[in-house]
Design a protein around this motif. Structure first.
Motif, PDB file in Angstrom:
ATOM      1  N   ARG A  65      24.969 -22.156  61.069  1.00 16.06           N
ATOM      2  CA  ARG A  65      26.546 -23.228  60.554  1.00 16.06           C
ATOM      3  C   ARG A  65      27.745 -23.655  61.551  1.00 16.06           C
ATOM      4  O   ARG A  65      28.399 -24.643  61.933  1.00 16.06           O
ATOM      5  CB  ARG A  65      27.192 -22.691  59.533  1.00 16.06           C
ATOM      6  N   HIS A  66      27.603 -22.424  61.924  1.00 10.81           N
ATOM      7  CA  HIS A  66      29.693 -22.347  62.954  1.00 10.81           C
ATOM      8  C   HIS A  66      28.498 -21.644  64.492  1.00 10.81           C
ATOM      9  O   HIS A  66      28.563 -19.877  64.278  1.00 10.81           O
ATOM     10  CB  HIS A  66      30.318 -21.655  62.689  1.00 10.81           C
ATOM     11  N   ALA A  67      27.977 -22.261  65.053  1.00 13.30           N
ATOM     12  CA  ALA A  67      27.339 -21.126  66.544  1.00 13.30           C
ATOM     13  C   ALA A  67      28.656 -19.805  66.837  1.00 13.30           C
ATOM     14  O   ALA A  67      27.825 -19.291  67.341  1.00 13.30           O
ATOM     15  CB  ALA A  67      26.262 -22.688  67.593  1.00 13.30           C
ATOM     16  N   ASP A  68      29.495 -20.356  66.892  1.00 11.09           N
ATOM     17  CA  ASP A  68      30.325 -19.459  67.396  1.00 11.09           C
ATOM     18  C   ASP A  68      31.239 -18.426  66.731  1.00 11.09           C
ATOM     19  O   ASP A  68      31.978 -17.968  67.052  1.00 11.09           O
ATOM     20  CB  ASP A  68      31.419 -20.236  68.273  1.00 11.09           C
ATOM     21  N   TRP A  69      31.269 -18.402  65.902  1.00 15.27           N
ATOM     22  CA  TRP A  69      31.420 -18.033  64.612  1.00 15.27           C
ATOM     23  C   TRP A  69      30.782 -16.373  64.320  1.00 15.27           C
ATOM     24  O   TRP A  69      29.210 -16.186  64.508  1.00 15.27           O
ATOM     25  CB  TRP A  69      31.734 -18.492  63.113  1.00 15.27           C
ATOM     26  N   ARG A  70      31.079 -15.249  64.040  1.00 17.28           N
ATOM     27  CA  ARG A  70      30.782 -14.000  63.442  1.00 17.28           C
ATOM     28  C   ARG A  70      31.267 -13.169  62.609  1.00 17.28           C
ATOM     29  O   ARG A  70      32.463 -13.744  62.245  1.00 17.28           O
ATOM     30  CB  ARG A  70      30.912 -13.204  64.828  1.00 17.28           C
ATOM     31  N   ILE A  71      30.102 -12.709  61.917  1.00 16.00           N
ATOM     32  CA  ILE A  71      30.868 -12.291  60.694  1.00 16.00           C
ATOM     33  C   ILE A  71      31.467 -10.825  61.596  1.00 16.00           C
ATOM     34  O   ILE A  71      30.849 -10.083  62.729  1.00 16.00           O
ATOM     35  CB  ILE A  71      29.503 -11.447  59.768  1.00 16.00           C
ATOM     36  N   GLN A  72      32.642 -10.218  61.203  1.00 14.36           N
ATOM     37  CA  GLN A  72      33.924  -9.375  61.273  1.00 14.36           C
ATOM     38  C   GLN A  72      33.233  -8.074  60.406  1.00 14.36           C
ATOM     39  O   GLN A  72      33.763  -8.086  59.289  1.00 14.36           O
ATOM     40  CB  GLN A  72      34.384  -9.197  62.166  1.00 14.36           C
ATOM     41  N   ILE A  73      33.062  -6.889  60.501  1.00 14.16           N
ATOM     42  CA  ILE A  73      32.861  -5.510  59.911  1.00 14.16           C
ATOM     43  C   ILE A  73      33.995  -4.947  59.453  1.00 14.16           C
ATOM     44  O   ILE A  73      34.604  -4.530  60.223  1.00 14.16           O
ATOM     45  CB  ILE A  73      32.252  -4.587  59.676  1.00 14.16           C
ATOM     46  N   PHE A  74      34.220  -5.052  58.243  1.00 12.50           N
ATOM     47  CA  PHE A  74      35.566  -4.084  58.260  1.00 12.50           C
ATOM     48  C   PHE A  74      35.897  -2.934  57.829  1.00 12.50           C
ATOM     49  O   PHE A  74      36.658  -1.782  58.408  1.00 12.50           O
ATOM     50  CB  PHE A  74      36.690  -4.631  57.369  1.00 12.50           C
ATOM     51  N   ASP A  75      34.746  -2.866  56.682  1.00 13.99           N
ATOM     52  CA  ASP A  75      33.926  -1.525  56.349  1.00 13.99           C
ATOM     53  C   ASP A  75      33.189  -1.597  55.300  1.00 13.99           C
ATOM     54  O   ASP A  75      32.672  -2.735  54.587  1.00 13.99           O
ATOM     55  CB  ASP A  75      35.005  -1.036  54.765  1.00 13.99           C
ATOM     56  N   ALA A  76      32.391  -0.444  55.487  1.00 18.56           N
ATOM     57  CA  ALA A  76      31.156  -0.379  54.895  1.00 18.56           C
ATOM     58  C   ALA A  76      30.588   1.362  54.012  1.00 18.56           C
ATOM     59  O   ALA A  76      31.130   1.009  53.325  1.00 18.56           O
ATOM     60  CB  ALA A  76      29.932  -0.337  55.904  1.00 18.56           C
ATOM     61  N   TYR A  77      29.818   2.138  54.414  1.00 13.93           N
ATOM     62  CA  TYR A  77      29.915   3.256  53.915  1.00 13.93           C
ATOM     63  C   TYR A  77      30.952   3.864  53.985  1.00 13.93           C
ATOM     64  O   TYR A  77      32.186   4.074  54.588  1.00 13.93           O
ATOM     65  CB  TYR A  77      29.172   3.611  55.070  1.00 13.93           C
ATOM     66  N   ARG A  78      31.624   4.361  52.435  1.00 10.52           N
ATOM     67  CA  ARG A  78      32.307   5.139  52.080  1.00 10.52           C
ATOM     68  C   ARG A  78      32.435   6.119  51.681  1.00 10.52           C
ATOM     69  O   ARG A  78      32.374   6.116  50.392  1.00 10.52           O
ATOM     70  CB  ARG A  78      33.359   4.039  51.696  1.00 10.52           C
ATOM     71  N   ALA A 138      25.924   0.294  50.043  1.00 11.97           N
ATOM     72  CA  ALA A 138      25.384  -1.016  49.407  1.00 11.97           C
ATOM     73  C   ALA A 138      26.533  -1.951  49.162  1.00 11.97           C
ATOM     74  O   ALA A 138      25.796  -3.447  49.024  1.00 11.97           O
ATOM     75  CB  ALA A 138      24.288  -1.248  48.221  1.00 11.97           C
ATOM     76  N   ALA A 139      28.068  -1.623  49.741  1.00 15.74           N
ATOM     77  CA  ALA A 139      28.524  -2.327  49.678  1.00 15.74           C
ATOM     78  C   ALA A 139      29.429  -2.939  51.625  1.00 15.74           C
ATOM     79  O   ALA A 139      29.726  -1.984  51.610  1.00 15.74           O
ATOM     80  CB  ALA A 139      29.533  -2.188  48.011  1.00 15.74           C
ATOM     81  N   ILE A 140      29.738  -3.603  51.395  1.00 16.16           N
ATOM     82  CA  ILE A 140      30.226  -4.290  52.767  1.00 16.16           C
ATOM     83  C   ILE A 140      31.577  -5.196  52.506  1.00 16.16           C
ATOM     84  O   ILE A 140      32.165  -6.243  51.710  1.00 16.16           O
ATOM     85  CB  ILE A 140      29.664  -4.835  53.518  1.00 16.16           C
ATOM     86  N   ASP A 141      32.970  -4.955  53.241  1.00 19.43           N
ATOM     87  CA  ASP A 141      33.729  -6.096  53.020  1.00 19.43           C
ATOM     88  C   ASP A 141      33.658  -6.535  54.574  1.00 19.43           C
ATOM     89  O   ASP A 141      33.822  -5.242  56.237  1.00 19.43           O
ATOM     90  CB  ASP A 141      35.289  -4.559  53.340  1.00 19.43           C
ATOM     91  N   LEU A 142      34.070  -7.779  54.663  1.00 22.13           N
ATOM     92  CA  LEU A 142      33.555  -8.400  55.813  1.00 22.13           C
ATOM     93  C   LEU A 142      34.529  -9.412  55.945  1.00 22.13           C
ATOM     94  O   LEU A 142      35.347 -10.298  55.218  1.00 22.13           O
ATOM     95  CB  LEU A 142      32.428  -9.234  55.681  1.00 22.13           C
ATOM     96  N   THR A 143      34.938 -10.074  56.871  1.00 23.42           N
ATOM     97  CA  THR A 143      35.804 -11.481  57.620  1.00 23.42           C
ATOM     98  C   THR A 143      35.166 -12.012  58.000  1.00 23.42           C
ATOM     99  O   THR A 143      34.164 -11.697  58.984  1.00 23.42           O
ATOM    100  CB  THR A 143      37.128 -11.630  57.198  1.00 23.42           C
ATOM    101  N   LEU A 144      35.442 -13.255  58.778  1.00 23.01           N
ATOM    102  CA  LEU A 144      35.243 -13.939  59.800  1.00 23.01           C
ATOM    103  C   LEU A 144      36.236 -13.886  61.632  1.00 23.01           C
ATOM    104  O   LEU A 144      36.805 -14.007  60.972  1.00 23.01           O
ATOM    105  CB  LEU A 144      34.393 -15.343  59.764  1.00 23.01           C
ATOM    106  N   VAL A 145      35.447 -13.973  62.218  1.00 27.26           N
ATOM    107  CA  VAL A 145      36.111 -14.303  63.668  1.00 27.26           C
ATOM    108  C   VAL A 145      35.611 -15.662  64.289  1.00 27.26           C
ATOM    109  O   VAL A 145      34.296 -15.872  64.404  1.00 27.26           O
ATOM    110  CB  VAL A 145      36.077 -13.195  64.866  1.00 27.26           C
ATOM    111  N   ASP A 146      36.250 -16.704  65.352  1.00 27.05           N
ATOM    112  CA  ASP A 146      35.284 -17.929  66.192  1.00 27.05           C
ATOM    113  C   ASP A 146      35.143 -17.041  67.610  1.00 27.05           C
ATOM    114  O   ASP A 146      35.117 -15.433  67.530  1.00 27.05           O
ATOM    115  CB  ASP A 146      36.509 -18.439  66.125  1.00 27.05           C
ATOM    116  N   ALA A 147      35.087 -17.819  68.271  1.00 28.90           N
ATOM    117  CA  ALA A 147      33.954 -17.863  69.833  1.00 28.90           C
ATOM    118  C   ALA A 147      35.628 -16.054  70.115  1.00 28.90           C
ATOM    119  O   ALA A 147      34.401 -15.961  70.991  1.00 28.90           O
ATOM    120  CB  ALA A 147      33.814 -18.918  70.123  1.00 28.90           C
ATOM    121  N   THR A 148      36.452 -16.787  70.058  1.00 31.94           N
ATOM    122  CA  THR A 148      37.522 -16.285  71.659  1.00 31.94           C
ATOM    123  C   THR A 148      37.832 -14.526  70.129  1.00 31.94           C
ATOM    124  O   THR A 148      38.458 -13.338  71.020  1.00 31.94           O
ATOM    125  CB  THR A 148      38.725 -16.683  71.310  1.00 31.94           C
ATOM    126  N   GLY A 149      36.989 -14.012  69.171  1.00 33.02           N
ATOM    127  CA  GLY A 149      37.407 -12.554  68.092  1.00 33.02           C
ATOM    128  C   GLY A 149      38.320 -14.000  67.785  1.00 33.02           C
ATOM    129  O   GLY A 149      39.169 -12.274  66.578  1.00 33.02           O
TER     130      GLY A 149
END
Length: 234
Positions: A65-78, A138-149
């Motif tokens: 959908r957005h070739a230059d975007w990536r998922i950014q992992i904020f937090d996972a296992y806690r 099994a839970a994760i906190d996420l956001t998105l970043v663009d091609a420049t981070g």
């Protein structure tokens, strides 16, 4: 007890494994480690094996959908100890923001503040039948970043204790891009089988009690159980 905590857990025994961080953007150093959260020799960047596979699928869908975007992992296992630390930290932040004296709080004041904190933080329960979602891997906190981070603007920060954290807070504000951005994140995660926390735009889950409860809400004719309970990092 929250409704999702009544869901039965039938632990499948799937291992907790490292997230291949090179495939994603990552918050570094980890935000809770910076605060002094007690991870010990564990790492927050672990998830159950199938959850990682689904996350990789969500990333592939995003890049369709957005070739230059990536998922950014904020937090996972806690670990539960980190959950307790963050509850205490957020409690102290609320006390400070309201200019209260932590040493003279009444029981009523404490109850009001802790209920505010539990709007976004799960109770750090030691009971294996009611694990905090992140302690299951099994839970994760996420956001998105663009091609420049650069972060894609979601209209509020992760862990913000305010109404803006609700996924649909901006739904009636089409002049702002925030709801559209949140929907992109939701759609790619849903495409891989995740469910989103009803009150947090950033929190997604797959296979834990909250996920099972949300699946049952969407389709009351079936009865889904959780396959991941609390797990100790090894």
């Amino acid at each position: 007890m929250k409704p999702y905590q009544k869901i039965q857990i039938l632990e499948c025994g799937e291992p907790l494994v490292p997230i291949p961080l090179e495939q994603f953007a990552v918050e570094s150093p980890h935000p809770y480690e910076k605060l002094g959260a007690p991870y010990g020799d564990t790492s927050p960047y672990y998830l159950r094996e199938s959850v990682i596979a689904a996350l990789i699928s969500a990333q592939a869908e995003l890049q369709q959908r957005h070739a230059d975007w990536r998922i950014q992992i904020f937090d996972a296992y806690r670990p539960v100890a980190v959950q307790q630390f963050m509850v205490d930290h957020t409690f102290a932040e609320v006390v400070q923001s309201q200019k209260l004296d932590p040493d003279t709080l009444s029981d009523d004041q404490r109850d009001v503040i802790i209920q505010q904190v539990y709007q976004i933080w799960a109770v750090p329960s030691p009971n294996p039948k009611t694990p905090p979602p992140h302690s299951t891997g099994a839970a994760i906190d996420l956001t998105l970043v663009d091609a420049t981070g650069q972060l894609i603007d979601m209209g509020s920060a992760i862990d913000e204790l305010s109404p803006r954290s609700h996924p649909d807070y901006y739904v009636n504000q089409p002049d702002k891009p925030y709801h559209e951005h949140r929907q992109v994140l939701r759609d790619v995660m849903y495409s891989a089988g995740f469910c989103r926390h009803p009150g947090e735009w950033w929190h997604f889950c797959l296979g834990d009690q909250m996920w099972a409860w949300l699946c049952n809400q969407d389709n009351p004719t079936v009865s889904v159980t959780a396959r991941y309970g609390r797990v100790a990092h090894k």
